[in-house]
Design a protein around this motif. Structure first.
Motif, PDB file in Angstrom:
ATOM      1  N   UNK A   4      -6.260   3.575  10.716  1.00  0.00           N
ATOM      2  CA  UNK A   4      -5.206   3.037  11.107  1.00  0.00           C
ATOM      3  C   UNK A   4      -3.694   3.496  10.865  1.00  0.00           C
ATOM      4  N   UNK A   5      -3.122   4.010  11.977  1.00  0.00           N
ATOM      5  CA  UNK A   5      -1.636   4.736  11.745  1.00  0.00           C
ATOM      6  C   UNK A   5      -0.686   3.878  11.181  1.00  0.00           C
ATOM      7  N   UNK A   6      -0.980   2.484  11.131  1.00  0.00           N
ATOM      8  CA  UNK A   6      -0.149   1.431  10.230  1.00  0.00           C
ATOM      9  C   UNK A   6      -0.512   1.225   9.122  1.00  0.00           C
ATOM     10  N   UNK A   7       0.642   0.897   8.139  1.00  0.00           N
ATOM     11  CA  UNK A   7       0.470   0.831   6.943  1.00  0.00           C
ATOM     12  C   UNK A   7      -0.410  -0.423   6.577  1.00  0.00           C
ATOM     13  N   UNK A   8      -1.118  -0.482   5.336  1.00  0.00           N
ATOM     14  CA  UNK A   8      -1.988  -1.442   5.121  1.00  0.00           C
ATOM     15  C   UNK A   8      -1.096  -2.427   4.373  1.00  0.00           C
ATOM     16  N   UNK A   9      -1.040  -3.935   4.307  1.00  0.00           N
ATOM     17  CA  UNK A   9      -0.128  -4.755   3.646  1.00  0.00           C
ATOM     18  C   UNK A   9      -0.621  -6.053   2.985  1.00  0.00           C
ATOM     19  N   UNK A  35      -2.772  -3.852   9.602  1.00  0.00           N
ATOM     20  CA  UNK A  35      -2.189  -4.022   8.616  1.00  0.00           C
ATOM     21  C   UNK A  35      -3.103  -4.792   7.480  1.00  0.00           C
ATOM     22  N   UNK A  36      -4.319  -5.150   7.653  1.00  0.00           N
ATOM     23  CA  UNK A  36      -5.147  -5.790   6.895  1.00  0.00           C
ATOM     24  C   UNK A  36      -6.277  -4.896   6.379  1.00  0.00           C
ATOM     25  N   UNK A 493       1.804  -2.799  -3.922  1.00  0.00           N
ATOM     26  CA  UNK A 493       0.849  -3.696  -4.425  1.00  0.00           C
ATOM     27  C   UNK A 493      -0.418  -3.049  -4.163  1.00  0.00           C
ATOM     28  N   UNK A 494      -0.777  -2.794  -2.741  1.00  0.00           N
ATOM     29  CA  UNK A 494      -1.969  -2.203  -2.246  1.00  0.00           C
ATOM     30  C   UNK A 494      -2.227  -0.808  -2.917  1.00  0.00           C
ATOM     31  N   UNK A 495      -1.224  -0.224  -3.029  1.00  0.00           N
ATOM     32  CA  UNK A 495      -1.612   1.253  -3.635  1.00  0.00           C
ATOM     33  C   UNK A 495      -1.884   1.059  -5.191  1.00  0.00           C
ATOM     34  N   UNK A 496      -1.184   0.048  -5.815  1.00  0.00           N
ATOM     35  CA  UNK A 496      -1.633  -0.062  -6.939  1.00  0.00           C
ATOM     36  C   UNK A 496      -3.114  -0.549  -7.299  1.00  0.00           C
ATOM     37  N   UNK A 524       0.718  11.091   0.346  1.00  0.00           N
ATOM     38  CA  UNK A 524       0.148  10.233   1.273  1.00  0.00           C
ATOM     39  C   UNK A 524      -0.396  10.876   2.657  1.00  0.00           C
ATOM     40  N   UNK A 525      -0.984  10.269   3.290  1.00  0.00           N
ATOM     41  CA  UNK A 525      -1.396  10.908   4.473  1.00  0.00           C
ATOM     42  C   UNK A 525      -2.293   9.791   5.345  1.00  0.00           C
ATOM     43  N   UNK A 526      -3.221  10.060   6.323  1.00  0.00           N
ATOM     44  CA  UNK A 526      -3.787   9.324   7.227  1.00  0.00           C
ATOM     45  C   UNK A 526      -4.953   8.520   6.737  1.00  0.00           C
ATOM     46  N   UNK A 527      -5.451   8.963   5.893  1.00  0.00           N
ATOM     47  CA  UNK A 527      -6.874   8.748   5.169  1.00  0.00           C
ATOM     48  C   UNK A 527      -7.250   8.999   3.630  1.00  0.00           C
ATOM     49  N   UNK A 528      -7.845   8.306   3.170  1.00  0.00           N
ATOM     50  CA  UNK A 528      -8.173   8.568   1.606  1.00  0.00           C
ATOM     51  C   UNK A 528      -9.055   9.805   1.410  1.00  0.00           C
TER      52      UNK A 528
END
Length: 720
Positions: A4-9, A35-36, A493-496, A524-528
């Motif tokens: 998703x182009x939206x950040x995960x929260x 976001x999930x 938090x999710x990045x950590x 940072x980018x669009x995907x892992x």
């Protein structure tokens, strides 16, 4: 990959692949909450459907028809699937423990793990019988037993509806092959007491018709091999014993601190436990205000409410109440293709009812087999010429490591790779170099992969092995590694959490290999995307593609098929167990294989993006030789030949096949050009050493095979 182009929260974690969660995953795939990050934790890649278990036992359904494919479902839902059994949840820290990996953090969690059996408490049961739950264990054990041809005595402990269904199904299956000599249903009280008088009478008649002896008011003292010892001193003989009594909740729920009733998690009308951020559904949940018996119909009807309420908790909306029906229609299999219907004391039976039950069950399973294909977003009306061709007819798969084709790579990089310094020697055909550092011989290589599985720990392990294979193939000892990461946009938090999982796996793999992680870089980018640059030390000149000798035998240490299987997984064509097996093989270290081969090999490489024949061609060119390959000797991954026969191809397959147009790519031959991720080592070894080396490799757990022989110059690559 689902992205998703939206950040995960927020992190939503589903524990268990029960019926409620399976339906919820399908709903999520149709309507995800932006976001999930959704995670499913389950011990295996499939979840058996309880409604069809008696039909499977009786022989009416295949194992594939019985199982819900969680790999396919997770892909559709954009969920990461963690294959492991949860063993603890801590609501205070919002962490879930799964053996072998860091704890998994959640913001909201839901538990749907079903129930297990209390039968192992009976002396001897664990060693000499099979519990009816979990269902997968019984299905696998019965499948193996049913394949035998000898006469059989069977028994089921527990005279409830489930026990009667199972003993009738087992009796029917064995009678069809004239194997049944004795069948017994044992109950410590009165059998079938949960049913009305009419239904009890019909089922008792069915038991008699199928030759089942019913023992009531009968207690068991212990089990030994082939024997059931009763408290009154009698001994029953049984070659296959099932326990369908004493169901209970999984013990690890007791340490959660969540309110329980007889071991089950107490939930309110919103399906929330005593902790508002933890929900529960199915048999592991106890509805405090409206208690109901354990039945799949309630789990199925909880799914829409759970789906709504989880989304509401994550987005701040109002919750809904679940109102269970007071009673439900029980459709009970009676061995053959007949069934009994029971509701409100009324009872009917016959073949028509079995066909109705079969229709209901198949319709339910079709929800997971026939997942809708979500259309890609439309292209802009005004666009540059060639955009459709650049996108291609299929999505970019990760089974080739998202590599560029060999011709494009050589044309683009060829003029920029050479010996710029006297102490730097590019190695023939490899993405590596030899560095002269004082008196030491050092090698360096780099590899990275865009993620093709949503589980970052599995992806890290695979990427690490993929990168280490270059070092192993050169006969070097890994020394130091740096990590390169492109992370999707997320909250801190999710990045950590994500970084913690990645680095834990990276440290584990590199430590086992003998290398130290000395740093890295993130962006940072669009995907892992994950990568490793690794140095290694050689005791002597490194092994390369050059050096093979005429008459050398060719050894391959891993089966082929990752590109085909991962391409099929992206489009929902691969079975979950095939994908799980392929991921396990990609995680397999080649350390021991390299130790076995290096002392004898004249040339060695790892099989990756260019496929087996692409890398063999590189060895032939560097060694100025040809090769003869025995196609039937080449090991392949489970499911890969079937998918190749069906025409499944990875993204750069055509580029690989173009390198050797005379070989042919029909059917399973396509696997010769299949790009591999974390593939095996391909070694040219002296002919008089090959059998001994193969024995050593197999003793270390490798699916190694001798696949051919090096021939003289000018003979090219020949397939036999």
């Amino acid at each position: 990959m689902h992205s998703s182009r939206l950040p995960l929260t927020r992190d939503l974690v589903l524990v268990g692949g029960g019926h409620t969660h399976a339906l919820l995953l399908r709903m999520w795939g149709m309507n995800p909450l932006p976001g999930v990050r959704l995670t499913l934790i389950n011990p295996g890649p499939t979840a058996p459907y309880s409604g069809m278990l008696p039909g499977f036992v009786a022989g009416h359904y295949t194992r594939e028809a019985l199982d819900i494919d969680l790999v396919k479902l997770a892909r559709f839902a954009g969920a990461r699937l963690i294959l492991g059994a949860a063993e603890q949840i801590d609501p205070a820290t919002k962490r879930i423990a799964v053996p072998g990996r860091p704890e998994i953090a959640y913001d909201v969690a839901s538990i749907d793990i079903g129930i297990t059996s209390a039968m192992p408490d009976l002396p001897g049961f664990a060693d000499h019988a099979i519990p009816a739950k979990p269902l997968g264990m019984l299905a696998s054990a019965w499948e193996a037993f049913r394949a035998d041809s000898s006469a059989a005595r069977i028994a089921c402990i527990g005279g409830g509806v489930a026990g009667a269904e199972l003993i009738l199904a087992m009796s029917h299956a064995l009678r069809q092959h004239n194997r049944l000599t004795q069948a017994t249903l044992i109950d410590s009280d009165t059998a079938l007491s949960a049913l009305g008088e009419q239904s009890r009478s019909r089922l008792r008649a069915a038991l008699e018709t199928h030759g089942v002896t019913l023992l009531e008011q009968t207690r068991i003292d212990r089990l030994t091999e082939g024997e059931i010892h009763l408290e009154d001193g009698h001994v029953l003989l049984s070659d296959f014993t099932v326990g369908a009594a004493g169901a209970r909740a999984y013990g690890w729920l007791g340490s959660s601190g969540l309110e329980q009733h007889d071991g089950a998690l107490v939930v309110d009308t919103n399906l929330q436990t005593s902790d508002a951020h933890v929900f529960a559904a199915g048999d592991c949940a106890h509805m405090a205000r409206t208690p109901r018996p354990k039945a799949g119909v309630y789990a199925v009807r909880q799914a829409p409410i759970l789906f709504h309420n989880l989304r509401a908790m994550l987005s701040g909306g109002p919750l809904k109440d679940y109102h269970p029906q007071k009673d439900y229609l029980k459709l009970i299999s009676m061995g053959g293709k007949t069934a009994l219907a029971d509701r409100n004391g009324r009872s009917f039976s016959g073949a028509l009812l079995w066909r109705w039950k079969d229709h209901i069950d198949r319709k339910f399973m079709a929800k997971f087999d026939d997942l809708p294909v979500m259309a890609p977003p439309p292209l802009p009306r005004l666009r540059a010429s060639g955009l459709e061709e650049a996108l291609g007819a299929k999505p970019m798969c990760g089974g080739c490591g998202s590599k560029v084709g060999r011709d494009s790579l050589n044309r683009g990089l060829g003029s920029y790779t050479g010996a710029a310094r006297a102490d730097v020697t590019p190695l023939p055909g490899d993405d590596a170099a030899q560095l002269q550092t004082g008196g030491a011989i050092q090698v360096i290589s780099t590899d990275h992969l865009r993620a093709f599985t949503e589980d970052p720990m599995t992806m890290t392990r695979i990427t690490a092995q993929h990168a280490l294979n270059d070092i192993w193939a050169m006969g070097a000892r890994p020394q130091a590694a740096t990590v390169t990461l492109i992370l999707p946009r997320q909250t801190p938090d999710l990045q950590e959490r994500l970084l913690g999982e990645i680095m834990s796996a990276a440290d584990q793999e590199m430590t086992f290999a003998g290398a130290a992680i000395v740093g890295g870089h993130t962006s940072l980018g669009e995907e892992l995307t994950l990568g490793f640059t690794i140095t290694g030390l050689c005791a002597s000149a490194p092994l390369t593609l050059a050096g093979a000798q005429e008459g050398d035998h060719l050894i391959l240490t891993k089966p082929l098929g990752t590109g085909t299987i991962l391409a099929a997984e992206m489009t929902g064509q691969a079975r979950g167990r095939w994908v799980a097996d392929a991921l396990d093989l990609m995680c397999q270290s080649q350390r021991k294989a390299a130790e076995v081969l290096c002392a004898q090999a004249h040339a060695m490489t790892d099989v990756t993006g260019f496929g087996l024949l692409g890398h063999l061609q590189g060895m032939c060119e560097a060694s100025h030789l040809g090769a003869e390959i025995r196609f039937d000797a080449i090991p392949t991954m489970c499911g890969a030949p079937e998918l190749a026969e069906a025409g499944v191809r990875s993204t750069i397959f055509d580029d690989n096949a173009a390198l050797l147009p005379g070989i042919g790519t029909a059917g399973a031959r396509a696997l010769l050009f299949d790009p591999q991720t974390s593939g095996g080592l391909l070694a040219a070894v002296p002919s008089d050493q090959s059998e001994q080396l193969l024995d050593q490799l197999r003793n270390h757990g490798y699916c190694a095979a001798g696949i051919g022989v090096m021939r003289g110059a000018g003979e090219g690559i020949v397939l036999r």
